[in-house]
Enzyme design. Structure first.
Site, mmCIF file in Angstrom:
data_model
loop_
_atom_site.group_PDB
_atom_site.id
_atom_site.type_symbol
_atom_site.label_atom_id
_atom_site.label_comp_id
_atom_site.label_asym_id
_atom_site.label_seq_id
_atom_site.Cartn_x
_atom_site.Cartn_y
_atom_site.Cartn_z
ATOM 1 N N GLU A 2 6.198 -7.381 -19.999
ATOM 2 C CA GLU A 2 6.078 -6.881 -18.624
ATOM 3 C C GLU A 2 4.875 -7.544 -17.961
ATOM 4 O OE1 GLU A 2 4.445 -2.660 -18.668
ATOM 5 O OE2 GLU A 2 4.804 -2.995 -20.800
ATOM 6 N N LYS A 46 1.338 -8.243 -16.315
ATOM 7 C CA LYS A 46 0.022 -7.604 -16.398
ATOM 8 C C LYS A 46 -0.486 -7.499 -14.963
ATOM 9 C CE LYS A 46 -4.320 -7.760 -18.921
ATOM 10 N NZ LYS A 46 -5.273 -7.595 -17.821
ATOM 11 N N ASP A 95 -2.853 -6.843 -11.892
ATOM 12 C CA ASP A 95 -4.287 -7.017 -11.706
ATOM 13 C C ASP A 95 -4.820 -5.937 -10.763
ATOM 14 O OD1 ASP A 95 -6.749 -8.067 -11.981
ATOM 15 O OD2 ASP A 95 -6.398 -9.848 -10.750
ATOM 16 N N TYR A 145 2.876 2.355 -17.001
ATOM 17 C CA TYR A 145 3.280 1.508 -18.122
ATOM 18 C C TYR A 145 2.886 2.072 -19.490
ATOM 19 C CZ TYR A 145 -1.494 -0.179 -17.213
ATOM 20 O OH TYR A 145 -2.834 -0.247 -16.974
ATOM 21 N N LYS A 157 -2.224 -14.496 -21.040
ATOM 22 C CA LYS A 157 -2.787 -14.786 -19.728
ATOM 23 C C LYS A 157 -2.195 -16.072 -19.140
ATOM 24 C CE LYS A 157 -5.723 -12.139 -18.501
ATOM 25 N NZ LYS A 157 -7.102 -11.894 -18.693
ATOM 26 N N CYS A 173 -37.195 -36.034 -27.764
ATOM 27 C CA CYS A 173 -36.988 -34.850 -26.932
ATOM 28 C C CYS A 173 -37.414 -35.142 -25.493
ATOM 29 C CB CYS A 173 -37.817 -33.692 -27.498
ATOM 30 S SG CYS A 173 -37.849 -32.258 -26.419
ATOM 31 N N CYS A 215 -40.731 -32.910 -24.679
ATOM 32 C CA CYS A 215 -42.056 -33.067 -25.270
ATOM 33 C C CYS A 215 -42.268 -34.429 -25.918
ATOM 34 C CB CYS A 215 -42.335 -31.959 -26.283
ATOM 35 S SG CYS A 215 -41.389 -32.131 -27.814
ATOM 36 N N CYS A 242 -35.008 -31.370 -31.509
ATOM 37 C CA CYS A 242 -36.399 -31.753 -31.279
ATOM 38 C C CYS A 242 -37.238 -31.227 -32.447
ATOM 39 C CB CYS A 242 -36.860 -31.131 -29.968
ATOM 40 S SG CYS A 242 -38.640 -31.043 -29.791
ATOM 41 N N CYS A 245 -43.365 -27.950 -28.255
ATOM 42 C CA CYS A 245 -42.345 -28.321 -27.265
ATOM 43 C C CYS A 245 -42.222 -27.206 -26.225
ATOM 44 C CB CYS A 245 -41.001 -28.548 -27.937
ATOM 45 S SG CYS A 245 -39.687 -28.903 -26.757
HETATM 46 S S1 IVH Z 1 -1.099 -1.536 -21.590
HETATM 47 C C1 IVH Z 1 -3.012 0.659 -25.010
HETATM 48 N N1 IVH Z 1 0.280 -2.744 -19.746
HETATM 49 O O1 IVH Z 1 -4.841 -4.493 -18.460
HETATM 50 C C2 IVH Z 1 -2.549 -0.363 -24.016
HETATM 51 N N2 IVH Z 1 -2.077 -2.683 -19.491
HETATM 52 O O2 IVH Z 1 -6.705 -5.830 -20.210
HETATM 53 C C3 IVH Z 1 -3.074 -0.125 -22.678
HETATM 54 N N3 IVH Z 1 -2.881 -3.713 -17.432
HETATM 55 O O3 IVH Z 1 -6.692 -1.657 -19.320
HETATM 56 C C4 IVH Z 1 -2.788 -1.138 -21.686
HETATM 57 N N4 IVH Z 1 -0.923 -4.291 -16.638
HETATM 58 O O4 IVH Z 1 -5.732 -1.830 -16.915
HETATM 59 C C5 IVH Z 1 -0.941 -2.399 -20.153
HETATM 60 N N5 IVH Z 1 1.622 -3.733 -18.134
HETATM 61 C C6 IVH Z 1 0.431 -3.384 -18.565
HETATM 62 C C7 IVH Z 1 -0.725 -3.680 -17.821
HETATM 63 C C8 IVH Z 1 -1.956 -3.328 -18.324
HETATM 64 C C9 IVH Z 1 -2.230 -4.295 -16.414
HETATM 65 C C10 IVH Z 1 -4.345 -3.582 -17.516
HETATM 66 C C11 IVH Z 1 -4.843 -2.228 -17.924
HETATM 67 C C12 IVH Z 1 -5.596 -2.470 -19.186
HETATM 68 C C13 IVH Z 1 -5.969 -3.906 -19.033
HETATM 69 C C14 IVH Z 1 -6.289 -4.529 -20.359
#
Ligand code: IVH
Length: 706
Positions: free
Chosen positions: A126, A128, A130, A236, A324, A429, A432, A447, A453
């Site tokens: 899923e 992530k 931000d 989530y 990431k 160096c 010095c 050094c 130094c």
């Molecule tokens: S699961 C125990 N799922 O990313 C697992 N986190 O870097 C808890 N985040 O603290 C996190 N999208 O704020 C999960 N689909 C997703 C997420 C997600 C964003 C954030 C969340 C977490 C942080 C960790």
């Protein structure tokens, strides 16, 4: 400067110094981001710092600090909101940066769970999001509390504000009696643009990105302001539950959706790494057209039973990972190469670049690691960049990923200026003039000037006042450098005579730029406070090569007091005899560290400087570790034979989490043998030695897991 050195090229003392620096930087970044909603570094830089910290800790496990950033999630809550202790800790995620990390993730989970390569292990993938995480507590279907993550254990009570968010239901039909729903609060691009426009028109502060806008809006003391800011929420995850939501992650998400929460439509169940990576590609392709920011893809083991078996490391689940999106690259001109000299004399080359924007940040420096790196070779002499060297004037590609300091990825030889010369690494160096030598097997040239130094002196002073060392409020790296340049301090002892020498009527300090009456008074008070110092901190602060914070604490716990410790170091001067044997006998102290310690204490000028310092201090004795909290804390245990309810890795992780030391062989030091079927010679040896032996069930009962 250790921050320019590749984790693989760091020596132990540089690693300790670097871990201290990273802890301080990450702590500051956490406070700026979580407590002040005013990030000072980008998310990519933050991840890079954390990754660098983790890489160094993986290489030097004994240097892992008590305040290690890998043990921390977020930052302490800000004042102003009531505090909420989370009934189930809010976790963070470990990061992956490339496809191999994902295959390795799958392989390591299989290994942990004892699953064959052909057994199914399904995941959800899923986006992530931000934004910032939020935990919503429902009791009997009614929203009673909303809390931010804070430091993972304690967050802020933002219930009134959460109630203003449309995606967060006030009541639920058919929910478990206790249900904590967790997810991400975020702001859409469109709403972000509108908000900034309104802010600008009102002459108010604008936000750098949607995440900051969401955080700033959720954490308003006046919920009317939050109400005027359009926030959204994706569910989530969950915290405390009175009954399970489902037996799978995907089923639980479906249940949350049925209860009225918004879950992310790009979530997909995947049958293994190939499908996970395909979903990653799909999500990445859609990223540009999504109306909200995402910074990667999160994979979670789908089977909640397996999630429970996999459990957690200190701040992250073993069953999930965040993949990431990659860092950006940019081409620019290398204008010059500077050499910086660190505390231990390491000469580190730094590329000065024509400023260029990489991933939204202007970059003008990059690390060049060491002379081999510049010449196009790695530490094993193998070619890097196809063996291309780096020269002043070259057109170079810089990137920022997995490391906060930008690096040079490539050189475009077609753009190389005519007549350019290979770079000659200095053999003296630059600070010095002393000879700079490279010991066999060391990638770094150093050094040899030691205390003469100036660069080493000032770096030693900076180390001395750093967070894990003396940590003197008001006396940071900048101030130390200023005082050093002006000749006010040359060595640590001078800090403790500053007031006598310059404090009279505070005039001299007060007259200096940046200092007033209050800050001067505070500084002298902080120095007085710092003179009472725990033994471990003092040993670390001395800045002896190879002695990191963790090792310093080991030494402190072993010797107990400064008198005993310093006498032992003198007694060990011949590098043989009982004092030397005792030092080497400490678990975690090797010959290299021991030699560095004893040399420092027996080198005349250095010892005199240490003694001058000690004369100003009251050194607190080191406390013995507390082993009362768990039935096996401090015990040495050995597993043998076949375990039927868990794999070896699982058993080891669990035992270590309970404070036990897991050893591979039975000796007189073993406290407990856990023997499964087929246990052979180890069981016999344990019986001979009279070591207590239990079976797997006995062990599970002992630790309360039965
Ligand atoms: S699961 C125990 N799922 O990313 C697992 N986190 O870097 C808890 N985040 O603290 C996190 N999208 O704020 C999960 N689909 C997703 C997420 C997600 C964003 C954030 C969340 C977490 C942080 C960790």
């Amino acid at each position: 400067m250790t921050d320019r050195i590749d984790p693989d090229a760091l020596t132990e003392d540089e690693a300790a110094q670097e871990l201290a620096r990273l802890a301080a930087l990450l702590d500051r970044a956490n406070t700026a981001y979580h407590t002040e909603d005013a990030p000072e570094i980008t998310d990519a830089d933050y991840d890079a710092l954390k990754a660098r910290n983790a890489a160094i800790e993986a290489r030097f496990p004994t240097l892992k600090r008590d305040d290690s950033p890998s043990e921390q999630v977020g930052a302490r809550p800000a004042d102003g909101f009531a505090k909420v202790a989370h009934s189930v800790r809010m976790m963070s995620l470990s990061n992956a940066f490339d496809d191999d990390d994902i295959t390795e993730f799958d392989t390591s989970l299989r290994r942990y769970l004892g699953l064959d390569a052909d057994a199914t292990l399904a995941y959800t993938a899923e986006p992530k999001i931000d934004g910032l995480s939020l935990s919503l507590r429902y009791e009997d279907g009614v929203l009673i509390q909303a809390a931010t993550r804070g430091d993972g254990a304690v967050g802020e009570n933002v219930t009134a504000n959460a109630r203003t968010i449309d995606d967060i239901p006030e009541t639920l039909e058919g929910a478990p009696a206790v249900l904590e729903v967790r997810g991400e609060v975020y702001m859409s691009h469109e709403d972000f643009a509108d908000l900034n426009k309104r802010q600008e028109e009102a002459g108010a502060k604008t936000f750098a990105n949607p995440r900051n806008a969401a955080a700033g809006s959720l954490r308003q003391l006046d919920s009317q302001i939050t109400k005027s800011r359009p926030l959204k929420f994706f569910a989530y995850s969950w915290g405390e539950l009175s009954e399970p939501l489902s037996d799978t992650q995907s089923g639980a998400l479906q249940r949350l959706s049925d209860l009225g929460f918004v879950t992310n439509p790009l979530t997909k169940r995947c049958d293994g790494p190939a499908e996970m990576l395909a979903q990653y590609a799909e999500i990445e392709a859609q990223r540009a057209t999504l109306d909200y920011d995402i910074d990667g893809v999160v994979y979670k083991v789908d089977d909640l039973g397996l999630q429970a078996r996999l459990g957690f490391r200190s701040t992250t689940p073993r069953w999930a990972i965040a993949h990431k999106f990659p860092a950006e690259l940019a081409w620019t001109r290398l204008e010059s190469i500077d050499i910086q000299v660190g505390r231990t004399g390491a000469l580190s080359p730094v590329a000065r670049l024509l400023p260029v924007t990489v991933g939204g940040v202007v970059v003008s420096n990059a690390t060049l690691h060491n002379e081999d790196y510049i010449q196009g070779r790695d530490s094993n002499g193998e070619p890097i960049r196809d063996g291309k060297d780096i020269r002043v004037g070259d057109w170079v590609q810089v990137y920022r990923a997995g490391d906060v300091i930008p690096k040079v990825a490539d050189v475009d030889l077609t753009q190389r200026p005519e007549g350019s010369e290979p770079y000659t690494f200095p053999e003296t160096c630059p600070e010095c003039g002393s000879e700079a030598v490279r010991e066999p097997g060391d990638a770094i040239r150093r050094c040899t000037g030691g205390l003469i130094c100036p660069a080493q002196q000032v770096e030693k002073l900076k180390h001395f006042v750093s967070r894990a060392a003396f940590d003197i409020e008001g006396l940071g790296a900048k101030q130390v450098e200023q005082f050093y340049t002006d000749g006010w301090i040359a060595e640590p002892a001078d800090i403790f005579t500053l007031e006598d020498r310059y404090g009279s009527g505070m005039q001299q300090l007060k007259n200096r730029e940046g200092w007033g009456e209050k800050s001067a008074t505070n500084l002298f008070a902080a120095i007085k406070d710092a003179a009472n110092v725990p033994l471990g901190r003092l040993i670390f602060a001395l800045g002896i090569r190879h002695v990191g914070a963790q090792s310093a604490n080991l030494l402190a716990r072993h010797y107990g007091s400064w008198e005993v410790f310093s006498t032992a170091m003198s007694d060990a001067a011949p590098l043989e005899g009982p004092a030397w044997d005792e030092l080497l006998g400490i678990d975690g102290v090797g010959a290299v560290m021991a030699t560095a310690l004893v040399t420092a204490f027996n080198q005349e000028a250095e010892r005199a400087s240490i003694d001058r310092l000690a004369a100003h201090l009251t050194v607190e004795e080191a406390a013995k570790p507390d082993t009362s909290s768990s039935p096996v804390a401090g015990k040495t245990v050995v597993f043998t034979g076949t375990l039927e309810k868990m794999t070896r890795a699982e058993a080891k992780a669990r035992a270590e989490a309970l404070g036990a030391k897991v050893s591979g062989s039975v000796s007189a030091k073993t406290d407990l043998l856990i023997a499964g079927p087929g246990a052979g010679s180890k069981a016999k040896k344990a019986a001979d030695l009279g070591v207590e032996t239990v079976d797997e069930d006995g062990w599970l009962t002992l630790i309360g897991d039965a």
